[in-house]
Design an enzyme around this catalytic site. Sequence first.
Site, short mmCIF file in Angstrom:
data_model
loop_
_atom_site.label_atom_id
_atom_site.label_comp_id
_atom_site.label_asym_id
_atom_site.label_seq_id
_atom_site.Cartn_x
_atom_site.Cartn_y
_atom_site.Cartn_z
CG ASN A 173 -1.72 1.27 1.36
OD1 ASN A 173 -2.66 1.46 0.58
ND2 ASN A 173 -1.40 2.14 2.32
CD GLU A 174 -1.64 5.82 0.24
OE1 GLU A 174 -1.15 6.29 1.28
OE2 GLU A 174 -2.74 6.23 -0.22
CD GLU A 293 -6.34 4.04 0.38
OE1 GLU A 293 -6.31 5.19 0.87
OE2 GLU A 293 -5.55 3.13 0.71
CD GLN A 353 -10.51 3.16 5.53
OE1 GLN A 353 -10.94 2.44 6.42
NE2 GLN A 353 -9.22 3.52 5.50
O1 AHR Z 1 -7.85 5.61 3.85
C1 AHR Z 1 -7.03 6.22 4.79
C2 AHR Z 1 -5.55 6.13 4.42
O2 AHR Z 1 -5.31 6.88 3.28
C3 AHR Z 1 -5.03 4.77 4.06
O3 AHR Z 1 -4.66 4.03 5.16
C4 AHR Z 1 -3.84 5.07 3.21
O4 AHR Z 1 -3.60 4.10 2.25
C5 AHR Z 1 -4.17 6.43 2.61
O5 AHR Z 1 -3.14 7.33 2.76
#
Ligand code: AHR
Length: 504
Positions: A173-174, A293, A353
């Site tokens: 992730n990222e 996201e 989310q």
């Molecule tokens: O969705 C909140 C955060 O945003 C996540 O954990 C991360 O992947 C992004 O920076």
Amino acid sequence: MQKFAKMVIDKDFRISEIDKRVYGSFIEHLGRAVYEGIYQPGHPTADANGFRRDVMELVKELNVPIVRYPGGNFVSSFVWEDSVGPVEQRPKRLELAWRSLETNEIGVNEFAKWTKAVGADVMMAVNLGTRGVADACNLLEYCNHLSGTKYSDLRISHGVKEPHNIKVWCLGNEMDGPWQLGAKTPVEYGRLACETAKAMKLIDPTIELVSCGSSNTGMPTFPQWEATTLEHTYDYVDYVSLHQYFGNRDNDTEDFLALSMEMDHFIKTVISVCDFVKAKKRGKKDINLSFDEWNVWFHSDAEDDDTMKNRPWQHAPALLEDHYTFEDALLVGLMLITLIKHSDRVKMACLAQLVNVIAPIMTEKDGGAWKQTIYYPYLHASRFGRGIALQPVLASSKHDTKSYTDVTDIDSVAVWNEEADELTIFAVNRDLKDDIVLTCDIGNFEGYGLIEHIVLECDDLKAANSALRQTVAPKAGTETKVDGRTVTSNLHKASWNVIRLGRK
Ligand code: AHR
């Protein structure tokens, strides 16, 4: 200049069949998403597993097809083995990404059970921050292998006989983000993701893999990150991820509502990088996009910084609890229209989310679950945006904002659900002063009449919902007419519109 919008909709001018996974969402072990969100034993609505039924009902209403898990930033120090086996033996851990306490009461098996109960699939992320190839392989073996091996038998010993058969896996992730635990350079990540992907596809060749893209367009390495990493991962992955959050930090609504143009530009740029790498590799397959996201996120920033800095290591603290306004719902609608317009390449997307954390659904610890403003455009798109996205031939009057020129007053896209024999037009009027008439030529949809026109509008752009009041909620529009092949609809200033047509 007279404001106007006209559109031509034709069955034969198709963008693509929409992959339903474009209406996916995301649950991270963060704040009250899991604990007090989807899971709260002792709550009056909790089922035998401790899952809140009131939340499950709302998730089912949204018809969420796939849910990303367990992070997010959380995944970059996730030790999946801590989250399985007898609950009373699971360790409590310091969770570094959000400086919280993780109790591991909910883990891989419980989450899979929850997604099954709400009718969704899991999109699983592996830790490529503090861990690597072997741990990702072990988790995949635990989840997807039938039996007769160390990790599949471990799953069975945990009472889960059937494999979860998780199809989609995110490779970290990222990983470009300095905030990420175990952040990497593009070459470091590209090599690690390539080797992890290669091994994972040996275990289960049916899985689909998502390579990490940039954390957002503002990253200094965007879009070189995509080019370098995909050159390493191209042969083994199927998607590249995109993440983007927007906020109205300067309280300039016109500028804010133009931000979907940024999203559009982001998508086009990433497509061009994917195609560049394909060409360079003399490749045969397209790399598609997983916009896993996206949302509005800015309301809670200061409070969150304060909580994490001054009151760390709480279990399920209230973090990222943005209370969404009506104008946020308009931008979410515009972002959904943008995703649908790119459905030929964006095959998955996750509204980030789902519960309590920058979410359409909120819960009260000692009360019920309720719908934020952004719940509604997401609901409408997920419910009525299934089928074939049609090429919008759209002309609209335009305006300039502080940062953007030629912003269309109306943005719109149409989706044809052939099976249900329905055509749905999604449209946002982002003009804050005037109603605008949208005239659509629906040519070869002859014989279609109006089923309903749903409108989301509010005099107060800053109005938000709460546990007590649904100030922002959809209502029936009364200003749409179908006359032969012409649909005319008066779209109120600052409004989200869903015009549903079907065979009379
Ligand atoms: O969705 C909140 C955060 O945003 C996540 O954990 C991360 O992947 C992004 O920076």
